[in-house]
Design an enzyme around this catalytic site. Structure first.
Site, mmCIF file in Angstrom:
data_model
loop_
_atom_site.group_PDB
_atom_site.id
_atom_site.type_symbol
_atom_site.label_atom_id
_atom_site.label_comp_id
_atom_site.label_asym_id
_atom_site.label_seq_id
_atom_site.Cartn_x
_atom_site.Cartn_y
_atom_site.Cartn_z
ATOM 1 N N LYS A 82 -13.378 -0.528 -5.343
ATOM 2 C CA LYS A 82 -11.983 -0.696 -4.949
ATOM 3 C C LYS A 82 -11.863 -1.908 -4.024
ATOM 4 C CE LYS A 82 -9.751 2.012 -1.790
ATOM 5 N NZ LYS A 82 -8.975 1.148 -0.885
ATOM 6 N N ASP A 140 -6.350 -2.183 -4.997
ATOM 7 C CA ASP A 140 -5.505 -1.298 -4.186
ATOM 8 C C ASP A 140 -4.609 -2.140 -3.281
ATOM 9 O OD1 ASP A 140 -4.531 0.803 -2.612
ATOM 10 O OD2 ASP A 140 -6.401 1.053 -1.493
ATOM 11 N N LYS A 160 -1.032 -1.841 -3.556
ATOM 12 C CA LYS A 160 0.199 -1.064 -3.349
ATOM 13 C C LYS A 160 1.483 -1.898 -3.436
ATOM 14 C CE LYS A 160 -2.177 2.170 -0.214
ATOM 15 N NZ LYS A 160 -3.478 1.525 -0.010
ATOM 16 N N ASP A 163 8.301 -3.815 -4.667
ATOM 17 C CA ASP A 163 9.299 -4.893 -4.630
ATOM 18 C C ASP A 163 10.309 -4.616 -5.745
ATOM 19 O OD1 ASP A 163 10.614 -7.411 -4.264
ATOM 20 O OD2 ASP A 163 8.731 -8.292 -3.583
ATOM 21 N N THR A 213 -1.020 8.615 3.937
ATOM 22 C CA THR A 213 -1.587 9.714 4.737
ATOM 23 C C THR A 213 -1.348 9.483 6.230
ATOM 24 O OG1 THR A 213 -3.687 8.586 4.357
ATOM 25 C CG2 THR A 213 -3.360 10.664 3.210
ATOM 26 N N GLN A 224 -10.170 9.705 9.263
ATOM 27 C CA GLN A 224 -9.548 10.550 8.234
ATOM 28 C C GLN A 224 -9.235 11.924 8.823
ATOM 29 O OE1 GLN A 224 -8.480 9.473 5.508
ATOM 30 N NE2 GLN A 224 -9.860 8.054 4.480
ATOM 31 N N ARG A 253 -16.708 4.512 3.770
ATOM 32 C CA ARG A 253 -17.739 4.423 4.807
ATOM 33 C C ARG A 253 -18.966 5.292 4.581
ATOM 34 N NH1 ARG A 253 -12.981 4.615 9.115
ATOM 35 N NH2 ARG A 253 -12.176 5.770 7.326
#
Ligand code: C5P
Length: 236
Positions: free
Chosen positions: A32, A59, A61, A64, A122, A193, A214
């Site tokens: 990613k 990734d 996102k 528009d 999140t 997280q 990680r």
């Protein structure tokens, strides 16, 4: 993109990526590329990863007006990205335009890149959502609403937490992808997280893909960490 774990290359430079990938000689990985890397290394890093045989989830996102997103996606598809995402908050018309852009821009003979929608970030709390976005109801209701809208727009799946994956499946369809970050091996640090799950829990909760950063990238032995993730993800 197959369902191997997706390794989040959360690095700023090509040199760091190259160093990290020395732990995986001759392996084809799912990786990613996020905003951090893409905005610093640009299209070149996509080309390089593809030439090395990796599948790439870009990734970034997009959010528009439909025409702009259509043109951006058409261009990105030409670089052979395998998965890319938009914010579901951009609306059904924008998501459908993104899908069309990927279809129109894909290279002859290659698969259409998978389009994934982001529901609520999140980092958004229920209180913030209600106060700032003026969305009433619970955060979960909003996530499921965005999942339904994305499905309706023809998107291939959503990014969601492991804990939402089953319900997303229920309001959409089994084939609608549930791409889940927040994955840790038992005994790992959670870092920032809030809600984490192991690869085995993710599998049991019906995630179709896991994104792992990680736990692998910061490990002293990334190759072994990856094999561990793979083993649990495969349900062993
Ligand atoms: O290091 P870690 O495994 O926590 O990284 C998770 C990756 O997934 C990061 O690249 C992060 O930006 C991304 N992500 C996330 N939560 C989301 C969406 C994306 O952690 N809701």
């Amino acid at each position: 993109m197959d369902n191997k774990p997706i390794i989040a290359l959360d690095f700023s430079t090509k040199a760091e990526v190259e160093h990290f990938l020395t732990h995986f000689p001759k392996q084809s990985l799912n990786v990613k590329v996020g905003m951090e890397l893409f905005y610093q290394e640009g299209i070149e890093i996509l080309k390089q990863l593809k030439e090395s045989g990796h599948d790439v989830f870009l990734d970034i996102k997009l959010h528009d007006i439909p025409t702009t997103v259509y043109k951006a996606m058409r261009g990105l598809a030409g670089y052979g990205v395998d998965m890319v995402n938009v914010h579901a908050a951009g609306g059904v018309e924008m998501m459908a335009a993104a899908k069309k852009g990927l279809k129109d821009g894909k290279k002859a003979g290659s698969k259409k890149p998978l389009l994934i929608a982001v529901t609520q970030l999140t980092s958004t709390t229920e209180e913030n959502m209600q106060r700032e976005q003026k969305v009433s109801g619970t955060l979960e209701e909003s996530v499921l609403n965005y999942a339904r809208l994305s499905y309706f727009a023809g998107v291939d799946g959503v990014v969601c937490s492991v804990h939402e994956a089953k319900e997303v499946e229920q309001v959409t369809a089994p084939k609608f992808l549930r791409v889940t970050p927040g994955i840790r091996l038992p005994g790992d640090l959670t870092n920032d997280q809030k809600r984490i799950a192991t690869p085995l829990e993710a599998k049991r909760e019906k995630a179709t893909h896991i994104v792992v950063g990680r736990t692998i990238t910061k490990s002293k032995d990334p190759a072994t960490a990856y094999q561990e993730v793979l083993k649990y993800w495969n349900g062993e």
